[in-house]
Design a protein around this motif. Sequence first.
Motif, PDB file in Angstrom:
ATOM      1  N   GLY A  39       2.685 -13.768 -40.374  1.00 20.99           N
ATOM      2  CA  GLY A  39       3.784 -14.310 -39.588  1.00 20.99           C
ATOM      3  C   GLY A  39       4.238 -13.350 -38.505  1.00 20.99           C
ATOM      4  O   GLY A  39       4.506 -13.751 -37.363  1.00 20.99           O
ATOM      5  N   CYS A  40       4.322 -12.067 -38.843  1.00 22.46           N
ATOM      6  CA  CYS A  40       4.700 -11.049 -37.848  1.00 22.46           C
ATOM      7  C   CYS A  40       3.705 -11.021 -36.690  1.00 22.46           C
ATOM      8  O   CYS A  40       4.091 -10.944 -35.520  1.00 22.46           O
ATOM      9  CB  CYS A  40       4.768  -9.671 -38.509  1.00 22.46           C
ATOM     10  SG  CYS A  40       6.147  -9.439 -39.653  1.00 22.46           S
ATOM     11  N   CYS A  41       2.418 -11.082 -37.013  1.00 23.52           N
ATOM     12  CA  CYS A  41       1.377 -11.040 -35.983  1.00 23.52           C
ATOM     13  C   CYS A  41       1.434 -12.270 -35.078  1.00 23.52           C
ATOM     14  O   CYS A  41       1.290 -12.162 -33.857  1.00 23.52           O
ATOM     15  CB  CYS A  41       0.000 -10.931 -36.629  1.00 23.52           C
ATOM     16  SG  CYS A  41      -0.317  -9.382 -37.480  1.00 23.52           S
ATOM     17  N   ILE A  42       1.651 -13.438 -35.666  1.00 20.15           N
ATOM     18  CA  ILE A  42       1.703 -14.667 -34.878  1.00 20.15           C
ATOM     19  C   ILE A  42       2.872 -14.639 -33.896  1.00 20.15           C
ATOM     20  O   ILE A  42       2.723 -14.951 -32.710  1.00 20.15           O
ATOM     21  CB  ILE A  42       1.804 -15.892 -35.809  1.00 20.15           C
ATOM     22  CG1 ILE A  42       0.482 -16.086 -36.579  1.00 20.15           C
ATOM     23  CG2 ILE A  42       2.128 -17.151 -35.010  1.00 20.15           C
ATOM     24  CD1 ILE A  42       0.537 -17.177 -37.630  1.00 20.15           C
ATOM     25  N   VAL A  43       4.040 -14.245 -34.370  1.00 20.98           N
ATOM     26  CA  VAL A  43       5.213 -14.187 -33.492  1.00 20.98           C
ATOM     27  C   VAL A  43       5.009 -13.134 -32.403  1.00 20.98           C
ATOM     28  O   VAL A  43       5.373 -13.345 -31.234  1.00 20.98           O
ATOM     29  CB  VAL A  43       6.485 -13.894 -34.305  1.00 20.98           C
ATOM     30  CG1 VAL A  43       7.690 -13.770 -33.378  1.00 20.98           C
ATOM     31  CG2 VAL A  43       6.730 -14.988 -35.330  1.00 20.98           C
ATOM     32  N   ALA A  44       4.415 -11.981 -32.756  1.00 21.18           N
ATOM     33  CA  ALA A  44       4.160 -10.936 -31.762  1.00 21.18           C
ATOM     34  C   ALA A  44       3.246 -11.438 -30.650  1.00 21.18           C
ATOM     35  O   ALA A  44       3.478 -11.173 -29.462  1.00 21.18           O
ATOM     36  CB  ALA A  44       3.546  -9.713 -32.450  1.00 21.18           C
ATOM     37  N   THR A  73      14.905  -1.296 -37.091  1.00 22.65           N
ATOM     38  CA  THR A  73      15.642  -2.424 -37.654  1.00 22.65           C
ATOM     39  C   THR A  73      14.688  -3.480 -38.199  1.00 22.65           C
ATOM     40  O   THR A  73      14.872  -3.992 -39.315  1.00 22.65           O
ATOM     41  CB  THR A  73      16.563  -3.049 -36.590  1.00 22.65           C
ATOM     42  OG1 THR A  73      17.511  -2.071 -36.149  1.00 22.65           O
ATOM     43  CG2 THR A  73      17.308  -4.251 -37.155  1.00 22.65           C
ATOM     44  N   PHE A  74      13.668  -3.793 -37.425  1.00 21.27           N
ATOM     45  CA  PHE A  74      12.674  -4.747 -37.891  1.00 21.27           C
ATOM     46  C   PHE A  74      11.980  -4.232 -39.151  1.00 21.27           C
ATOM     47  O   PHE A  74      11.751  -4.987 -40.101  1.00 21.27           O
ATOM     48  CB  PHE A  74      11.634  -5.008 -36.794  1.00 21.27           C
ATOM     49  CG  PHE A  74      12.045  -6.051 -35.791  1.00 21.27           C
ATOM     50  CD1 PHE A  74      13.256  -5.959 -35.133  1.00 21.27           C
ATOM     51  CD2 PHE A  74      11.219  -7.115 -35.495  1.00 21.27           C
ATOM     52  CE1 PHE A  74      13.648  -6.911 -34.210  1.00 21.27           C
ATOM     53  CE2 PHE A  74      11.594  -8.079 -34.575  1.00 21.27           C
ATOM     54  CZ  PHE A  74      12.812  -7.973 -33.919  1.00 21.27           C
ATOM     55  N   ALA A  75      11.659  -2.941 -39.157  1.00 25.27           N
ATOM     56  CA  ALA A  75      10.984  -2.359 -40.316  1.00 25.27           C
ATOM     57  C   ALA A  75      11.885  -2.387 -41.544  1.00 25.27           C
ATOM     58  O   ALA A  75      11.431  -2.690 -42.654  1.00 25.27           O
ATOM     59  CB  ALA A  75      10.547  -0.933 -40.010  1.00 25.27           C
ATOM     60  N   GLY A  76      13.167  -2.061 -41.353  1.00 28.34           N
ATOM     61  CA  GLY A  76      14.093  -2.065 -42.481  1.00 28.34           C
ATOM     62  C   GLY A  76      14.275  -3.444 -43.078  1.00 28.34           C
ATOM     63  O   GLY A  76      14.281  -3.615 -44.304  1.00 28.34           O
ATOM     64  N   LEU A  77      14.406  -4.447 -42.221  1.00 32.09           N
ATOM     65  CA  LEU A  77      14.539  -5.810 -42.719  1.00 32.09           C
ATOM     66  C   LEU A  77      13.278  -6.261 -43.444  1.00 32.09           C
ATOM     67  O   LEU A  77      13.346  -6.951 -44.469  1.00 32.09           O
ATOM     68  CB  LEU A  77      14.841  -6.759 -41.550  1.00 32.09           C
ATOM     69  CG  LEU A  77      16.203  -6.588 -40.875  1.00 32.09           C
ATOM     70  CD1 LEU A  77      16.305  -7.477 -39.642  1.00 32.09           C
ATOM     71  CD2 LEU A  77      17.332  -6.901 -41.847  1.00 32.09           C
ATOM     72  N   ILE A 134      -1.232  -0.410 -30.459  1.00 35.56           N
ATOM     73  CA  ILE A 134      -0.169  -1.074 -29.699  1.00 35.56           C
ATOM     74  C   ILE A 134       0.967  -0.141 -29.319  1.00 35.56           C
ATOM     75  O   ILE A 134       1.458  -0.149 -28.182  1.00 35.56           O
ATOM     76  CB  ILE A 134       0.381  -2.261 -30.519  1.00 35.56           C
ATOM     77  CG1 ILE A 134      -0.720  -3.298 -30.739  1.00 35.56           C
ATOM     78  CG2 ILE A 134       1.592  -2.895 -29.838  1.00 35.56           C
ATOM     79  CD1 ILE A 134      -0.360  -4.336 -31.778  1.00 35.56           C
ATOM     80  N   LEU A 135       1.418   0.681 -30.260  1.00 34.19           N
ATOM     81  CA  LEU A 135       2.681   1.399 -30.092  1.00 34.19           C
ATOM     82  C   LEU A 135       2.727   2.366 -28.908  1.00 34.19           C
ATOM     83  O   LEU A 135       3.710   2.340 -28.151  1.00 34.19           O
ATOM     84  CB  LEU A 135       3.022   2.148 -31.390  1.00 34.19           C
ATOM     85  CG  LEU A 135       3.370   1.272 -32.595  1.00 34.19           C
ATOM     86  CD1 LEU A 135       3.744   2.132 -33.791  1.00 34.19           C
ATOM     87  CD2 LEU A 135       4.514   0.338 -32.271  1.00 34.19           C
ATOM     88  N   PRO A 165       6.908  -7.155 -29.430  1.00 34.80           N
ATOM     89  CA  PRO A 165       5.607  -7.230 -30.126  1.00 34.80           C
ATOM     90  C   PRO A 165       5.311  -5.998 -30.958  1.00 34.80           C
ATOM     91  O   PRO A 165       4.811  -6.101 -32.090  1.00 34.80           O
ATOM     92  CB  PRO A 165       4.599  -7.393 -28.976  1.00 34.80           C
ATOM     93  CG  PRO A 165       5.388  -8.008 -27.864  1.00 34.80           C
ATOM     94  CD  PRO A 165       6.745  -7.390 -27.971  1.00 34.80           C
ATOM     95  N   SER A 166       5.612  -4.826 -30.427  1.00 33.41           N
ATOM     96  CA  SER A 166       5.353  -3.600 -31.189  1.00 33.41           C
ATOM     97  C   SER A 166       6.268  -3.519 -32.404  1.00 33.41           C
ATOM     98  O   SER A 166       5.852  -3.065 -33.480  1.00 33.41           O
ATOM     99  CB  SER A 166       5.555  -2.372 -30.288  1.00 33.41           C
ATOM    100  OG  SER A 166       6.888  -2.298 -29.809  1.00 33.41           O
ATOM    101  N   ALA A 167       7.520  -3.966 -32.277  1.00 39.08           N
ATOM    102  CA  ALA A 167       8.447  -3.938 -33.410  1.00 39.08           C
ATOM    103  C   ALA A 167       8.003  -4.895 -34.513  1.00 39.08           C
ATOM    104  O   ALA A 167       8.128  -4.590 -35.704  1.00 39.08           O
ATOM    105  CB  ALA A 167       9.862  -4.294 -32.936  1.00 39.08           C
ATOM    106  N   LEU A 168       7.479  -6.044 -34.145  1.00 37.68           N
ATOM    107  CA  LEU A 168       6.996  -7.002 -35.133  1.00 37.68           C
ATOM    108  C   LEU A 168       5.792  -6.459 -35.892  1.00 37.68           C
ATOM    109  O   LEU A 168       5.682  -6.618 -37.113  1.00 37.68           O
ATOM    110  CB  LEU A 168       6.638  -8.321 -34.440  1.00 37.68           C
ATOM    111  CG  LEU A 168       7.845  -9.168 -33.999  1.00 37.68           C
ATOM    112  CD1 LEU A 168       7.426 -10.202 -32.961  1.00 37.68           C
ATOM    113  CD2 LEU A 168       8.481  -9.847 -35.210  1.00 37.68           C
TER     114      LEU A 168
END
Length: 415
Positions: A393-398, A367-371, A338-339, A235-238
């Motif tokens: 989308g990132c928030c929903i998946v998190a 990695t998530f940030a780079g992508l 969150i972090l 969740p934090s990575a997203l």
Amino acid sequence: FQAEDGIRDRSPSRGLGDVYKRQTVVLLSLIFGLSAFGTDMYLPAFPAIRVDFGANAGAVQLSLSFFLYGNGLGQLIFGPLSDRFGRKPVLLLGLTGFALASFACVLTSNITELLATRFVQGAASASGPVLVRALINDKVDREKAAQMIALLTGLMAITSMLTPIIGGWIVQHMRWQIIFVVIGCIGACLLLMSATSLQESLAKEHRLERLGIPEIFSGYLEIARNRAFWCYVLPSALMFAGVFAYVGINSFLLIDDLNMSEQFYGIYFSIAASAYVLGSLTARYLLRLVGVVRCILIGLTLGFVTALASAIASLSFPLSVALVMVPGLFIFFATALILPGALSVAVSLFPHRAGSASALVGFTQITFAGLSTALAGHLYNSSKLPLYLFILGCCIVAIMVWVGSAKIRRAASPA
């Protein structure tokens, strides 16, 4: 600061000892934000780099992505090295590499060379957050570690508020390469201060006896198999991915499409950083008041509401400074909630491999940030809607990961 410092001297003595501890906390915050120095200060230079090298927006955006790719790889290297040789010598190695790579960015003559040097710079900068997280978890329990990281994040963000302003001023009055001269000097100063001020936190009897490919692989495999670890990390990575997508695109929206000057853009980004400061300090309070789980849930909820409202507003109103700036403030604030708690709990699950756990946390996050930055560069079309849909989308998946993993987190019940 004395109340927050559980890292070294716990004696009640005051005077010079307290000053030393204050200096240590500030130094750790600067080292913790080493990657931010490599990103925030040069953001106002994106349009100038594009013109100077004759590159398109996507290619310039890759200079941020390559930094993040290098940072992710560096995390995996510095973590195990610190578990074997200690935190301080590995940190000094990383700071040396960061300073040299920063100066090398000045000498680049095309976008390809810049991408290569940014990759090395990013790899070296990984030493900062990896080793600070490990150092703190060496010395304090996870609740205290979460509060300490929240404090360091807030202090780091206060300092980094100035870097976009400096970068914007440099771009407006000098060549953009001077930005990397300044970053290199910062790295050199942190190297000198760390060599003379920091003490080792990992006792020799707690270090790995051997360090080879099999030991590194088995250590990461042990961490990766722990489902509770991923419940906190993903969740934090997203959310972090959403922040970096925003960071990578807003300079083009504000400078190119809305004709904001580079210097004013630097001021704006400092305002956004102040939201991150406020979020970090609020997280420190919430962690004590409601605990890690509720603090993370509050941040995820705020991020989702912000992204949804921003996407709706993008369909209803034309591109404007307010519609770019205001959502960024709330996204920065939500992510800062969150972090600290999520990352501290994830690292504390592996006290015998805190360096490696911290490295895998950072690798996943970066990695998530780079992508996301690479994808955001391709989505850029002088419109804010694709950006906010991506963040949504990132928030929903998190949120789905966090809510769906409740049983796993309860079963782990980290003390």
